[in-house]
Motif scaffolding. Structure first.
Motif, PDB file in Angstrom:
ATOM      1  N   ALA A 284      40.310  47.945  41.568  1.00  0.00           N
ATOM      2  CA  ALA A 284      40.935  49.215  41.956  1.00  0.00           C
ATOM      3  C   ALA A 284      41.938  48.999  43.093  1.00  0.00           C
ATOM      4  CB  ALA A 284      39.860  50.219  42.372  1.00  0.00           C
ATOM      5  N   GLU A 285      41.628  48.087  43.998  1.00  0.00           N
ATOM      6  CA  GLU A 285      42.552  47.784  45.092  1.00  0.00           C
ATOM      7  C   GLU A 285      43.780  47.022  44.597  1.00  0.00           C
ATOM      8  OE1 GLU A 285      40.614  45.738  48.346  1.00  0.00           O
ATOM      9  OE2 GLU A 285      38.890  47.082  48.178  1.00  0.00           O
ATOM     10  N   LEU A 286      43.555  46.069  43.707  1.00  0.00           N
ATOM     11  CA  LEU A 286      44.653  45.223  43.233  1.00  0.00           C
ATOM     12  C   LEU A 286      45.540  45.912  42.197  1.00  0.00           C
ATOM     13  CD1 LEU A 286      42.806  41.785  42.920  1.00  0.00           C
ATOM     14  CD2 LEU A 286      44.346  42.542  44.744  1.00  0.00           C
ATOM     15  N   PHE A 287      44.961  46.851  41.464  1.00  0.00           N
ATOM     16  CA  PHE A 287      45.698  47.542  40.401  1.00  0.00           C
ATOM     17  C   PHE A 287      45.517  49.057  40.558  1.00  0.00           C
ATOM     18  CE2 PHE A 287      44.127  43.438  38.860  1.00  0.00           C
ATOM     19  CZ  PHE A 287      45.327  42.806  38.531  1.00  0.00           C
ATOM     20  N   PRO A 288      46.046  49.621  41.638  1.00  0.00           N
ATOM     21  CA  PRO A 288      45.828  51.059  41.909  1.00  0.00           C
ATOM     22  C   PRO A 288      46.375  51.941  40.782  1.00  0.00           C
ATOM     23  CG  PRO A 288      47.476  50.137  43.400  1.00  0.00           C
ATOM     24  CD  PRO A 288      46.920  49.002  42.603  1.00  0.00           C
ATOM     25  N   GLY A 289      45.573  52.908  40.436  1.00  0.00           N
ATOM     26  CA  GLY A 289      45.993  53.859  39.415  1.00  0.00           C
ATOM     27  C   GLY A 289      45.756  53.413  37.988  1.00  0.00           C
ATOM     28  N   GLU A 290      45.459  52.143  37.780  1.00  0.00           N
ATOM     29  CA  GLU A 290      45.197  51.653  36.417  1.00  0.00           C
ATOM     30  C   GLU A 290      43.723  51.859  36.079  1.00  0.00           C
ATOM     31  OE1 GLU A 290      46.744  47.871  35.123  1.00  0.00           O
ATOM     32  OE2 GLU A 290      48.227  47.879  36.744  1.00  0.00           O
TER      33      GLU A 290
ATOM     34  N   GLY B 109      43.132  36.704  43.319  1.00  0.00           N
ATOM     35  CA  GLY B 109      42.123  37.746  43.144  1.00  0.00           C
ATOM     36  C   GLY B 109      40.730  37.176  42.991  1.00  0.00           C
ATOM     37  N   LEU B 110      40.608  36.083  42.251  1.00  0.00           N
ATOM     38  CA  LEU B 110      39.294  35.454  42.061  1.00  0.00           C
ATOM     39  C   LEU B 110      38.776  34.840  43.354  1.00  0.00           C
ATOM     40  CD1 LEU B 110      39.867  33.915  38.542  1.00  0.00           C
ATOM     41  CD2 LEU B 110      38.299  35.783  39.103  1.00  0.00           C
ATOM     42  N   LYS B 111      39.656  34.269  44.144  1.00  0.00           N
ATOM     43  CA  LYS B 111      39.240  33.725  45.440  1.00  0.00           C
ATOM     44  C   LYS B 111      38.737  34.844  46.348  1.00  0.00           C
ATOM     45  CE  LYS B 111      42.100  29.563  45.598  1.00  0.00           C
ATOM     46  NZ  LYS B 111      43.184  28.852  46.314  1.00  0.00           N
ATOM     47  N   GLU B 112      39.408  35.982  46.294  1.00  0.00           N
ATOM     48  CA  GLU B 112      38.959  37.132  47.086  1.00  0.00           C
ATOM     49  C   GLU B 112      37.601  37.614  46.569  1.00  0.00           C
ATOM     50  OE1 GLU B 112      38.591  40.230  49.819  1.00  0.00           O
ATOM     51  OE2 GLU B 112      39.703  38.350  49.868  1.00  0.00           O
ATOM     52  N   MET B 113      37.416  37.591  45.259  1.00  0.00           N
ATOM     53  CA  MET B 113      36.134  38.000  44.698  1.00  0.00           C
ATOM     54  C   MET B 113      35.020  37.065  45.170  1.00  0.00           C
ATOM     55  SD  MET B 113      34.955  38.692  40.762  1.00  0.00           S
ATOM     56  CE  MET B 113      36.453  39.569  40.416  1.00  0.00           C
ATOM     57  N   VAL B 114      35.273  35.769  45.177  1.00  0.00           N
ATOM     58  CA  VAL B 114      34.297  34.796  45.676  1.00  0.00           C
ATOM     59  C   VAL B 114      33.935  35.128  47.118  1.00  0.00           C
ATOM     60  CG1 VAL B 114      34.059  32.380  46.414  1.00  0.00           C
ATOM     61  CG2 VAL B 114      34.812  32.903  44.088  1.00  0.00           C
ATOM     62  N   ARG B 115      34.946  35.400  47.939  1.00  0.00           N
ATOM     63  CA  ARG B 115      34.692  35.749  49.341  1.00  0.00           C
ATOM     64  C   ARG B 115      33.813  37.000  49.440  1.00  0.00           C
ATOM     65  NH1 ARG B 115      35.708  38.956  53.122  1.00  0.00           N
ATOM     66  NH2 ARG B 115      37.122  40.318  51.996  1.00  0.00           N
TER      67      ARG B 115
END
Length: 159
Positions: free
Chosen positions: A69-75, A87-93
């Motif tokens: 939702a943060e990376l793809f607002p409104g989608e 995005g995946l690295k952020e998800m790991v974090r």
């Protein structure tokens, strides 16, 4: 008892080995997707990061949906495949932060510690609901267990 007991995939991935997988595969997205899936599975099965009674969704899934939702607002209904390496690295974090928040422990970076935790969880799953129902259906005695015994100088496995 295929599929009845818990399983841990991608064991041994950590902050260093994910980079080796990235290099060996030539596919950074694949490497980081494997790592986030490992943290999610290990966090759930071994460390007990699961949905609480007052929650509507699994906590790792909530993290995924919030990040998308943060990376793809409104989608709406963004597929996980839309997440890039960043995005995946952020998800790991975020997954590691979730584990720390829920358990008070850091996610284990040591592959031997991961293995020890996974072995305990897999053997412990002998008594999960799926395994119990399966044993009843196929008349497998609980007493057979899922254990190892010393047999001479080797180890004999019982399933």
């Amino acid at each position: 008892m295929p599929g009845m007991m818990d399983t841990i995939l991608n064991l041994g991935l950590n902050d260093n080995t994910v980079q080796a997988l990235e290099k060996a595969s030539g596919n950074p997205r694949f490497a980081w997707d494997c790592y986030r899936r490992f943290i999610q599975m290990y966090g759930d099965v071994v460390m007990g990061v699961q949905k609480r009674p007052d929650e509507d969704h699994e906590p790792f899934e909530t993290v995924i949906e919030e990040l998308k939702a943060e990376l793809f607002p409104g989608e709406q209904h963004v597929e996980d495949t839309k997440l890039d390496v960043k995005g995946l690295k952020e998800m790991v974090r975020r997954f590691k932060a979730l584990v720390k928040e829920r358990t008070g422990e850091e996610f284990p970076n040591d592959p031997w510690a991961q293995l020890k935790g996974a072995v305990g969880a897999v053997f412990g799953s002998w008594m999960n609901d799926r395994a119990i129902v399966y044993r009843r259906k196929y008349n497998i005695p609980t007493e057979w267990g899922n254990r190892s015994e010393r047999a001479g100088d080797g180890v004999r496995q019982y399933r």
